[in-house]
Design a protein around this motif. Structure first.
Motif, PDB file in Angstrom:
ATOM      1  N   ARG A 108     -16.972 -26.352  72.456  1.00 21.91           N
ATOM      2  CA  ARG A 108     -15.928 -27.383  72.352  1.00 21.91           C
ATOM      3  C   ARG A 108     -14.860 -27.293  73.437  1.00 21.91           C
ATOM      4  N   ARG A 109     -14.474 -26.093  73.797  1.00 20.44           N
ATOM      5  CA  ARG A 109     -13.461 -25.865  74.839  1.00 20.44           C
ATOM      6  C   ARG A 109     -12.152 -26.612  74.588  1.00 20.44           C
ATOM      7  N   THR A 110     -11.659 -26.541  73.346  1.00 15.77           N
ATOM      8  CA  THR A 110     -10.371 -27.165  73.030  1.00 15.77           C
ATOM      9  C   THR A 110      -9.378 -26.084  72.637  1.00 15.77           C
ATOM     10  N   LEU A 111      -8.117 -26.432  72.678  1.00 13.64           N
ATOM     11  CA  LEU A 111      -7.063 -25.485  72.309  1.00 13.64           C
ATOM     12  C   LEU A 111      -7.214 -25.046  70.863  1.00 13.64           C
ATOM     13  N   ARG A 112      -7.559 -25.963  69.991  1.00 17.10           N
ATOM     14  CA  ARG A 112      -7.718 -25.635  68.575  1.00 17.10           C
ATOM     15  C   ARG A 112      -8.787 -24.556  68.379  1.00 17.10           C
ATOM     16  N   TYR A 113      -9.921 -24.705  69.027  1.00 26.47           N
ATOM     17  CA  TYR A 113     -10.993 -23.714  68.901  1.00 26.47           C
ATOM     18  C   TYR A 113     -10.603 -22.388  69.550  1.00 26.47           C
ATOM     19  N   LEU A 114      -9.853 -22.452  70.631  1.00 22.08           N
ATOM     20  CA  LEU A 114      -9.376 -21.223  71.264  1.00 22.08           C
ATOM     21  C   LEU A 114      -8.439 -20.464  70.322  1.00 22.08           C
ATOM     22  N   LEU A 115      -7.512 -21.183  69.695  1.00 22.82           N
ATOM     23  CA  LEU A 115      -6.572 -20.537  68.774  1.00 22.82           C
ATOM     24  C   LEU A 115      -7.304 -19.908  67.590  1.00 22.82           C
ATOM     25  N   ILE A 116      -8.291 -20.609  67.050  1.00 25.43           N
ATOM     26  CA  ILE A 116      -9.065 -20.064  65.935  1.00 25.43           C
ATOM     27  C   ILE A 116      -9.814 -18.816  66.374  1.00 25.43           C
ATOM     28  N   THR A 117     -10.389 -18.835  67.560  1.00 27.57           N
ATOM     29  CA  THR A 117     -11.120 -17.679  68.078  1.00 27.57           C
ATOM     30  C   THR A 117     -10.186 -16.493  68.294  1.00 27.57           C
ATOM     31  N   VAL A 118      -9.003 -16.738  68.806  1.00 27.22           N
ATOM     32  CA  VAL A 118      -8.025 -15.669  69.002  1.00 27.22           C
ATOM     33  C   VAL A 118      -7.626 -15.069  67.654  1.00 27.22           C
ATOM     34  N   VAL A 119      -7.388 -15.918  66.655  1.00 26.45           N
ATOM     35  CA  VAL A 119      -7.041 -15.429  65.317  1.00 26.45           C
ATOM     36  C   VAL A 119      -8.169 -14.563  64.756  1.00 26.45           C
ATOM     37  N   LEU A 120      -9.411 -15.000  64.923  1.00 21.29           N
ATOM     38  CA  LEU A 120     -10.550 -14.208  64.447  1.00 21.29           C
ATOM     39  C   LEU A 120     -10.636 -12.871  65.180  1.00 21.29           C
ATOM     40  N   GLY A 121     -10.333 -12.865  66.461  1.00 16.85           N
ATOM     41  CA  GLY A 121     -10.308 -11.610  67.220  1.00 16.85           C
ATOM     42  C   GLY A 121      -9.230 -10.672  66.722  1.00 16.85           C
ATOM     43  N   ILE A 122      -8.075 -11.225  66.379  1.00 19.06           N
ATOM     44  CA  ILE A 122      -6.987 -10.410  65.837  1.00 19.06           C
ATOM     45  C   ILE A 122      -7.402  -9.819  64.489  1.00 19.06           C
ATOM     46  N   LEU A 123      -8.129 -10.595  63.695  1.00 16.07           N
ATOM     47  CA  LEU A 123      -8.614 -10.073  62.415  1.00 16.07           C
ATOM     48  C   LEU A 123      -9.579  -8.906  62.609  1.00 16.07           C
ATOM     49  N   VAL A 124     -10.397  -8.967  63.663  1.00 21.51           N
ATOM     50  CA  VAL A 124     -11.299  -7.850  63.965  1.00 21.51           C
ATOM     51  C   VAL A 124     -10.477  -6.605  64.300  1.00 21.51           C
ATOM     52  N   VAL A 125      -9.485  -6.758  65.164  1.00 19.86           N
ATOM     53  CA  VAL A 125      -8.629  -5.624  65.545  1.00 19.86           C
ATOM     54  C   VAL A 125      -7.921  -5.067  64.320  1.00 19.86           C
ATOM     55  N   ARG A 126      -7.468  -5.944  63.449  1.00 17.62           N
ATOM     56  CA  ARG A 126      -6.773  -5.526  62.233  1.00 17.62           C
ATOM     57  C   ARG A 126      -7.701  -4.708  61.339  1.00 17.62           C
ATOM     58  N   SER A 127      -8.934  -5.171  61.176  1.00 16.20           N
ATOM     59  CA  SER A 127      -9.900  -4.448  60.339  1.00 16.20           C
ATOM     60  C   SER A 127     -10.278  -3.099  60.946  1.00 16.20           C
ATOM     61  N   VAL A 128     -10.482  -3.072  62.255  1.00 21.03           N
ATOM     62  CA  VAL A 128     -10.825  -1.818  62.931  1.00 21.03           C
ATOM     63  C   VAL A 128      -9.667  -0.822  62.803  1.00 21.03           C
ATOM     64  N   THR A 129      -8.452  -1.314  62.889  1.00 17.36           N
ATOM     65  CA  THR A 129      -7.279  -0.449  62.716  1.00 17.36           C
ATOM     66  C   THR A 129      -7.247   0.152  61.310  1.00 17.36           C
ATOM     67  N   GLY A 130      -7.561  -0.659  60.307  1.00 12.79           N
ATOM     68  CA  GLY A 130      -7.614  -0.157  58.940  1.00 12.79           C
ATOM     69  C   GLY A 130      -8.668   0.922  58.775  1.00 12.79           C
ATOM     70  N   LEU A 131      -9.834   0.701  59.360  1.00 14.08           N
ATOM     71  CA  LEU A 131     -10.898   1.706  59.288  1.00 14.08           C
ATOM     72  C   LEU A 131     -10.481   2.983  60.013  1.00 14.08           C
ATOM     73  N   GLY A 132      -9.869   2.835  61.171  1.00 16.97           N
ATOM     74  CA  GLY A 132      -9.390   4.002  61.911  1.00 16.97           C
ATOM     75  C   GLY A 132      -8.339   4.786  61.153  1.00 16.97           C
ATOM     76  N   THR A 133      -7.519   4.080  60.385  1.00 22.00           N
ATOM     77  CA  THR A 133      -6.493   4.753  59.583  1.00 22.00           C
ATOM     78  C   THR A 133      -7.129   5.563  58.459  1.00 22.00           C
ATOM     79  N   VAL A 134      -8.090   4.972  57.779  1.00 22.46           N
ATOM     80  CA  VAL A 134      -8.753   5.677  56.675  1.00 22.46           C
ATOM     81  C   VAL A 134      -9.503   6.902  57.188  1.00 22.46           C
ATOM     82  N   LEU A 135     -10.064   6.795  58.382  1.00 24.94           N
ATOM     83  CA  LEU A 135     -10.803   7.923  58.944  1.00 24.94           C
ATOM     84  C   LEU A 135      -9.896   8.946  59.629  1.00 24.94           C
ATOM     85  N   GLY A 136      -8.594   8.680  59.652  1.00 24.70           N
ATOM     86  CA  GLY A 136      -7.636   9.622  60.223  1.00 24.70           C
ATOM     87  C   GLY A 136      -7.503   9.532  61.731  1.00 24.70           C
ATOM     88  N   LEU A 137      -7.995   8.450  62.326  1.00 24.18           N
ATOM     89  CA  LEU A 137      -7.938   8.285  63.778  1.00 24.18           C
ATOM     90  C   LEU A 137      -6.703   7.513  64.242  1.00 24.18           C
TER      91      LEU A 137
END
Length: 115
Positions: A45-74
């Motif tokens: 699509r290459r629109t701003l709306r799709y870019l913003l949604i993709t960025v939000v999904l990427g932030i959710l990945v980072v957030r989840s990985v951070t949670g896993l790293g916290t539980v594992l003591g990293l």
């Protein structure tokens, strides 16, 4: 699965640790799949709306990985809180901006009663 004693003794019940790791691992997997789907959608699509949604999904990945790293003591708890709560704020801002940018004034719903 063995967890670092410092993490388990501070805030995590050792009996619940495997359940928490499973849930967070599923969250990482799920958000990663959604992020890839968002990348595919944005590449088409290459629109701003799709870019913003993709960025939000990427932030959710980072957030989840951070949670896993916290539980594992990293990831220290302070960094965890900074990333997690900063991510929450950033996601809210980006979603609200996407909503703000998505509709034209003619798309507004009238709240006046019909006569």
């Amino acid at each position: 699965m063995e967890f670092p004693t410092s993490v388990a003794s501070e805030w995590l019940d050792p009996q619940l640790a495997p359940v928490l790791v499973c849930v967070i691992a599923l969250a990482v997997l799920g958000t990663a799949v959604l992020f890839v789907a968002g990348l595919v959608a944005y590449s088409r699509r290459r629109t701003l709306r799709y870019l913003l949604i993709t960025v939000v999904l990427g932030i959710l990945v980072v957030r989840s990985v951070t949670g896993l790293g916290t539980v594992l003591g990293l990831v220290p708890m302070t960094a965890h809180h900074l990333v997690e709560h900063g991510s929450d704020f950033l996601i809210a801002v980006l979603v609200l901006y996407a909503v703000y940018r998505s509709g034209a004034a003619t798309d507004a719903i009238s709240v006046e009663p019909d006569d």
